[in-house]
Motif scaffolding. Sequence first.
Motif, mmCIF file in Angstrom:
data_model
loop_
_atom_site.group_PDB
_atom_site.id
_atom_site.type_symbol
_atom_site.label_atom_id
_atom_site.label_comp_id
_atom_site.label_asym_id
_atom_site.label_seq_id
_atom_site.Cartn_x
_atom_site.Cartn_y
_atom_site.Cartn_z
ATOM 1 N N VAL A 49 -18.790 -8.309 1.303
ATOM 2 C CA VAL A 49 -17.790 -7.453 0.671
ATOM 3 C C VAL A 49 -17.803 -6.084 1.348
ATOM 4 N N VAL A 50 -16.623 -5.620 1.727
ATOM 5 C CA VAL A 50 -16.489 -4.265 2.254
ATOM 6 C C VAL A 50 -16.567 -3.327 1.055
ATOM 7 N N GLU A 51 -17.591 -2.495 1.051
ATOM 8 C CA GLU A 51 -17.825 -1.601 -0.084
ATOM 9 C C GLU A 51 -16.818 -0.456 -0.095
ATOM 10 N N ASN A 52 -16.807 0.275 -1.198
ATOM 11 C CA ASN A 52 -15.966 1.457 -1.369
ATOM 12 C C ASN A 52 -14.480 1.116 -1.313
ATOM 13 N N ALA A 53 -14.108 -0.006 -1.908
ATOM 14 C CA ALA A 53 -12.703 -0.399 -1.996
ATOM 15 C C ALA A 53 -12.531 -1.266 -3.235
ATOM 16 N N ASP A 54 -11.313 -1.255 -3.767
ATOM 17 C CA ASP A 54 -10.953 -2.165 -4.852
ATOM 18 C C ASP A 54 -10.099 -3.276 -4.250
ATOM 19 N N TYR A 55 -10.212 -4.466 -4.810
ATOM 20 C CA TYR A 55 -9.527 -5.638 -4.290
ATOM 21 C C TYR A 55 -8.546 -6.191 -5.318
ATOM 22 N N TYR A 56 -7.322 -6.459 -4.865
ATOM 23 C CA TYR A 56 -6.274 -6.992 -5.724
ATOM 24 C C TYR A 56 -5.711 -8.266 -5.106
ATOM 25 N N LEU A 57 -5.469 -9.241 -5.964
ATOM 26 C CA LEU A 57 -4.890 -10.507 -5.544
ATOM 27 C C LEU A 57 -3.497 -10.622 -6.160
ATOM 28 N N LEU A 58 -2.508 -10.796 -5.305
ATOM 29 C CA LEU A 58 -1.126 -10.943 -5.746
ATOM 30 C C LEU A 58 -0.724 -12.402 -5.591
ATOM 31 N N ASP A 59 -0.549 -13.072 -6.717
ATOM 32 C CA ASP A 59 -0.129 -14.476 -6.765
ATOM 33 C C ASP A 59 1.381 -14.518 -6.512
ATOM 34 N N LEU A 60 1.752 -14.962 -5.327
ATOM 35 C CA LEU A 60 3.161 -14.925 -4.936
ATOM 36 C C LEU A 60 4.031 -15.923 -5.687
ATOM 37 N N TRP A 61 3.447 -16.996 -6.161
ATOM 38 C CA TRP A 61 4.234 -17.975 -6.924
ATOM 39 C C TRP A 61 4.747 -17.374 -8.217
ATOM 40 N N ASN A 62 3.908 -16.616 -8.857
ATOM 41 C CA ASN A 62 4.266 -16.079 -10.173
ATOM 42 C C ASN A 62 4.763 -14.639 -10.153
ATOM 43 N N HIS A 63 4.576 -13.926 -9.043
ATOM 44 C CA HIS A 63 4.926 -12.498 -9.016
ATOM 45 C C HIS A 63 5.582 -12.100 -7.698
ATOM 46 N N ARG A 64 6.546 -12.862 -7.254
ATOM 47 C CA ARG A 64 7.219 -12.563 -5.984
ATOM 48 C C ARG A 64 7.937 -11.211 -6.057
ATOM 49 N N ALA A 65 8.460 -10.829 -7.222
ATOM 50 C CA ALA A 65 9.140 -9.533 -7.351
ATOM 51 C C ALA A 65 8.176 -8.379 -7.078
ATOM 52 N N VAL A 66 6.916 -8.536 -7.445
ATOM 53 C CA VAL A 66 5.910 -7.504 -7.172
ATOM 54 C C VAL A 66 5.696 -7.393 -5.663
ATOM 55 N N SER A 67 5.673 -8.520 -4.975
ATOM 56 C CA SER A 67 5.538 -8.504 -3.521
ATOM 57 C C SER A 67 6.731 -7.815 -2.873
ATOM 58 N N ASP A 68 7.916 -8.096 -3.364
ATOM 59 C CA ASP A 68 9.115 -7.441 -2.831
ATOM 60 C C ASP A 68 9.051 -5.935 -3.049
ATOM 61 N N LEU A 69 8.558 -5.512 -4.202
ATOM 62 C CA LEU A 69 8.403 -4.088 -4.494
ATOM 63 C C LEU A 69 7.428 -3.437 -3.500
ATOM 64 N N ILE A 70 6.320 -4.099 -3.244
ATOM 65 C CA ILE A 70 5.325 -3.583 -2.300
ATOM 66 C C ILE A 70 5.928 -3.470 -0.899
ATOM 67 N N ALA A 71 6.663 -4.478 -0.484
ATOM 68 C CA ALA A 71 7.305 -4.442 0.834
ATOM 69 C C ALA A 71 8.251 -3.247 0.935
ATOM 70 N N GLN A 72 9.003 -3.020 -0.125
ATOM 71 C CA GLN A 72 9.961 -1.915 -0.134
ATOM 72 C C GLN A 72 9.254 -0.563 -0.158
ATOM 73 N N LYS A 73 8.231 -0.412 -1.006
ATOM 74 C CA LYS A 73 7.529 0.867 -1.140
ATOM 75 C C LYS A 73 6.815 1.290 0.143
ATOM 76 N N PHE A 74 6.242 0.314 0.847
ATOM 77 C CA PHE A 74 5.440 0.640 2.023
ATOM 78 C C PHE A 74 6.148 0.345 3.345
ATOM 79 N N GLY A 75 7.364 -0.193 3.274
ATOM 80 C CA GLY A 75 8.109 -0.478 4.502
ATOM 81 C C GLY A 75 7.468 -1.558 5.343
#
Length: 112
Positions: A49-75
């Motif tokens: 584990v790379v220390e000093n970081a938080d880890y998030y898992l984005l389930d694309l099957w159930n939360h594709r809109a969240v992925s689209d939001l991330i793509a838009q926010k960060f380009g």
Amino acid sequence: MIDWKALDSEQKVAEVILLSDSKPQIILKHSISCPTSAMVKSRLDRSPVVENADYYLLDLWNHRAVSDLIAQKFGIRHESPQILIIHGGQCIYHESHYGIVVEKIATSIAAI
């Protein structure tokens, strides 16, 4: 083993951005139906584990809109699997498919 937190709402994306001011936030976009995605997640789970970081898992099957939001926010164009490191409210590193390796993640975080 990585302690994955679910990234499943627009509110949690906002929290990740805020938390990125104090330490890196790592997001793995993961498709439960994709063998490549399963292999990448398994490889990360077996790596140190790379220390000093938080880890998030984005389930694309159930939360594709969240992925689209991330793509838009960060380009960043959506891909799966895909890893992003968020720091200071910006995406400072992203990679997809077989390019996702813990050594590159660790190097990016060490450079902060």
